[in-house]
Each structure stands twice: as structure tokens, then as C-alpha cells.
Design an enzyme around this catalytic site. Structure first.
Site, PDB file in Angstrom:
ATOM      1  N   THR A  81     -36.735 -36.622 -50.710  1.00 45.16           N
ATOM      2  CA  THR A  81     -37.817 -35.667 -50.512  1.00 45.16           C
ATOM      3  C   THR A  81     -38.488 -35.973 -49.259  1.00 45.16           C
ATOM      4  O   THR A  81     -39.101 -35.321 -48.509  1.00 45.16           O
ATOM      5  CB  THR A  81     -38.962 -35.864 -51.606  1.00 45.16           C
TER       6      THR A  81
ATOM      7  N   SER B 128     -31.531 -38.757 -53.566  1.00 51.02           N
ATOM      8  CA  SER B 128     -30.947 -39.935 -54.188  1.00 51.02           C
ATOM      9  C   SER B 128     -29.964 -39.877 -55.455  1.00 51.02           C
ATOM     10  O   SER B 128     -29.434 -40.842 -55.702  1.00 51.02           O
ATOM     11  CB  SER B 128     -32.284 -40.994 -54.356  1.00 51.02           C
TER      12      SER B 128
ATOM     13  N   THR C   9     -36.730 -40.962 -54.313  1.00 51.58           N
ATOM     14  CA  THR C   9     -37.732 -41.861 -55.093  1.00 51.58           C
ATOM     15  C   THR C   9     -36.853 -41.963 -56.411  1.00 51.58           C
ATOM     16  O   THR C   9     -37.116 -43.032 -57.113  1.00 51.58           O
ATOM     17  CB  THR C   9     -39.036 -41.471 -55.383  1.00 51.58           C
ATOM     18  N   ASP C  10     -35.941 -41.281 -56.856  1.00 48.82           N
ATOM     19  CA  ASP C  10     -35.213 -41.002 -57.905  1.00 48.82           C
ATOM     20  C   ASP C  10     -34.525 -42.411 -58.194  1.00 48.82           C
ATOM     21  O   ASP C  10     -34.331 -42.982 -59.288  1.00 48.82           O
ATOM     22  CB  ASP C  10     -34.402 -39.912 -58.286  1.00 48.82           C
TER      23      ASP C  10
HETATM   24  N1  ASP Z   1     -35.260 -35.862 -56.348  1.00 51.51           N
HETATM   25  C1  ASP Z   1     -35.613 -36.779 -54.849  1.00 51.51           C
HETATM   26  C2  ASP Z   1     -34.887 -37.620 -54.785  1.00 51.51           C
HETATM   27  O1  ASP Z   1     -34.930 -38.817 -55.052  1.00 51.51           O
HETATM   28  C3  ASP Z   1     -36.962 -37.105 -55.513  1.00 51.51           C
HETATM   29  C4  ASP Z   1     -37.756 -37.692 -54.204  1.00 51.51           C
HETATM   30  O2  ASP Z   1     -37.310 -38.123 -53.228  1.00 51.51           O
HETATM   31  O3  ASP Z   1     -38.991 -38.101 -54.405  1.00 51.51           O
HETATM   32  O4  ASP Z   1     -34.005 -37.382 -53.734  1.00 51.51           O
END
Ligand code: ASP
Length: 323
Positions: free
Chosen positions: A12, A55, A88-89
Site C-alpha cells: 500500500t 505483499s 503490511t500483510d
Molecule cells: N494488502 C496490502 C499489502 O500487504 C496491505 C498493505 O500494504 O498495507 O500489500
């Protein structure tokens, strides 16, 4: 002036929201390009895009590629620190893999964002700036890989994503952050302990993660073993117990030389061989199940993937999971 290398891998933090559809995705120029301009005269920034992946698309081979890339860049130039931006995932898995793999005293900081770059209250640029400040800090050396998000500094080993959407999502249950950042300073208030690292050359093994539940039997464990895995991590109940109906499958798996590492599905605490009833921790430990000291399921899986490159002997694996 400190010299920091920023490596982008996607997520993200690298994405924009489409104002018409609300969809969040990668589009156009990298939204964090302006960071070098913002820090002109304060910190020398070199940045590069290694991956542009959400991610959930990051696999262990990407983690290894990233780890090797960091070693290569550190051998080419005297950077003061490294910052990695990541979705973050699966951020906690990549951060912990790097913690186990990297052989450096230099600060290595992983950061991300919960809101894309053009959303109101976007945390991307702010988290990146903070991560660069921590990476520039001498005190951040020799602490293993750190995760910096939302004004907190966490040890890669302990941190986990706790909320699907809140910007304060990254927490270290049981232990808390090891430091905080303010507008002016970076403060460390905890020391990191037992930093272990493994100089592996490849990640070639298959390890599955299974979550235990009330009424569970051996069906999933049997199916996973038959799929040809090299190891299994089970998120057990409470202090490290399983329903008695899983025992035949556990026994068969260990007899076939497939190590089973046990963690708890509880949010806090560590597993121990306390209970003596059928399926209890005492029986599991007698059968040769390896108890992991406080890791989450996904992190125990990363560690098993790494250490299986060195040994599959349970006598050698057991102490590796005791810290
Ligand atoms: N779905 C996203 C990822 O992990 C969430 C994020 O980056 O906050 O790529």
C-alpha cells in the site's frame, strides 16, 4: 551526513487510490519518489525499486532475493542503514526472515503503510521518514531487523499485524515496542535479546502451517504430510495442547522424519509441556514435537524453512526453537 539505502518492494505504501472507483493499486510514478527532495541536506538517500508487489504476492524466494540484495549492496558501499518498504500483510514474515538471514550490524528497518499515498491521513511518507530517522541512528545498530510504524519501533521477532485497517496495527504482544520516535528524537527503552542468524544459501523446503481447533482430528495433518512437506508448524490450543484425535497423525508424521513445531494460537504467552492428559503438551513433547519459544505460527514457519536448510535432525532443531 548519513547515507541510507531505501529499497521498495511494493504494498500500500507504494500504491494510490483511484478516486473514482476507490480501488487501491500501483499506478504511475512511485509515490515515495519525493522523499529524497524532502531530506535534501539532512540525509543522503539512495532509493531503488526491487519489487512492485502487493505483499500477499511475496514468497520466501522473494525474501531470500531481498536478503541477498541487501548483502550485495552493503558489500558495494558503506551505507549507514537500510530501509525496506513493504506491504503490511506479510511484512512481519519478511522482517523476521531478514532478521534470521542477514549478517550485518547496520540498522535494517522495515516499514509500510495502512493508507495509500493519496488517501486522507496517509501514513506512508510519514512512516518512511521515521524509518529513515531510525536507520540513521547509531543506537539502532546491532539490534536485529526492526519494524518502524506509527511512531513505534518493534523487534522483527515479536511484531505482528493486529488490525486489518487501523494505522496502529503493528504491535508486539507480550513484549511491547522496543522504542518510540517523536518529532525530535528516537528513544530505545528495551534491549533485544538472543539474536540468532543462519547463513543459508537457498530456501528449498516446504513447510505448512495448521491451526488447531476444538474437535480437530488427524485429517489435515495426514493430508499435509502426504503432500510431501519437509516440516509442519501447528498453532496448538492454549499452552500447547491438541485434541486426542490428532495423536495418531502426529505420531506417524514424526516417525516419517517430518518435524512438527508447536506454537500457540493464543495471542500471548509461550508453549510448554505442562499438561499430562491425552493430547496434552507432555505427551506431545514425549512424541518428539518441538516447542517454539513464543513465535507466532507464520514466524515459526519462516524459522523452520530457514533452519531445515541446515538440519532436519530433531536433536539439533529443538534448541534452535528454544530462543
Ligand atoms: N494488502 C496490502 C499489502 O500487504 C496491505 C498493505 O500494504 O498495507 O500489500
Amino acid at each position: 551526513m548519513k547515507n541510507i539505502l531505501v529499497i521498495h518492494t511494493g504494498g500500500t505504501i507504494s500504491m494510490k487510490e483511484d478516486k473514482e472507483t476507490g480501488e487501491v493499486n500501483t499506478q504511475g510514478r512511485h509515490p515515495l519518489e519525493e522523499i529524497s527532495t524532502l531530506l535534501k541536506g539532512v540525509t543522503e538517500i539512495e532509493d531503488e525499486i526491487l519489487f512492485y508487489l502487493p505483499s500477499p504476492h511475496i514468497r520466501p524466494d522473494h525474501m531470500l532475493q531481498l536478503g541477498r540484495h541487501i548483502h550485495e549492496r552493503l558489500s558495494q558501499k558503506e551505507y549507514d542503514g537500510i530501509v525496506i518498504t513493504h506491504g503490511t500483510d506479510t511484512l512481519e514474515e519478511t522482517a523476521y526472515f531478514l532478521d534470521l538471514f542477514l549478517q550485518t550490524k547496520k540498522p535494517v528497518i522495515v516499514t509500510g503503510a495502512m493508507r495509500s499515498s493519496n488517501e486522507i491521513g496517509s501514513d506512508g511518507l510519514y512512516n518512511l521518514l521515521t524509518a529513515i530517522r531510525v536507520a540513521s541512528c547509531d543506537e539502532a545498530q546491532s539490534k536485529g531487523v526492526l519494524v518502524v510504524m506509527n511512531d513505534e519501533i518493534h523487534a522483527a521477532k515479536n511484531v505482528t499485524k493486529t488490525s486489518t485497517s487501523n494505522v496502529a496495527t503493528f504491535q508486539s504482544p507480550q513484549y511491547g515496542p522496543i522504542g518510540i520516535t517523536t518529532k525530535k528524537d528516537v528513544f530505545f527503552h528495551h534491549k533485544t535479546t538472543h539474536y540468532d542468524s543462519y547463513p543459508i544459501q537457498q530456501l528449498s523446503k516446504k513447510v505448512s502451517l495448521i491451526k488447531a481447533y476444538a474437535g480437530m482430528d488427524g485429517t489435515i495433518i495426514d493430508a499435509v504430510r502426504k503432500s510431501g512437506v519437509n516440516g509442519i508448524v501447528i498453532e496448538a490450543l492454549g499452552q500447547g495442547n491438541l485434541p486426542p484425535e490428532t495423536i495418531p497423525a502426529i505420531e506417524k508424521t514424526i516417525k516419517q522424519g517430518v518435524p512438527i513445531v508447536l506454537v500457540s494460537r493464543c495471542y500471548q504467552g509461550i508453549v510448554q509441556d505442562t499438561y499430562g492428559y491425552e493430547g496434552g503438551g507432555r505427551q506431545l513433547s514425549d512424541l518428539g514435537v518441538i516447542f517454539a519459544n513464543g513465535l507466532t505460527g507464520p514466524k515459526a514457519r519462516i524459522k523452520l524453512l530457514v533452519v531445515l536448510e541446515m538440519t532436519s535432525n530433531p536433536m539439533e532443531l529443538t534448541p534452535m526453537f528454544s530462543y
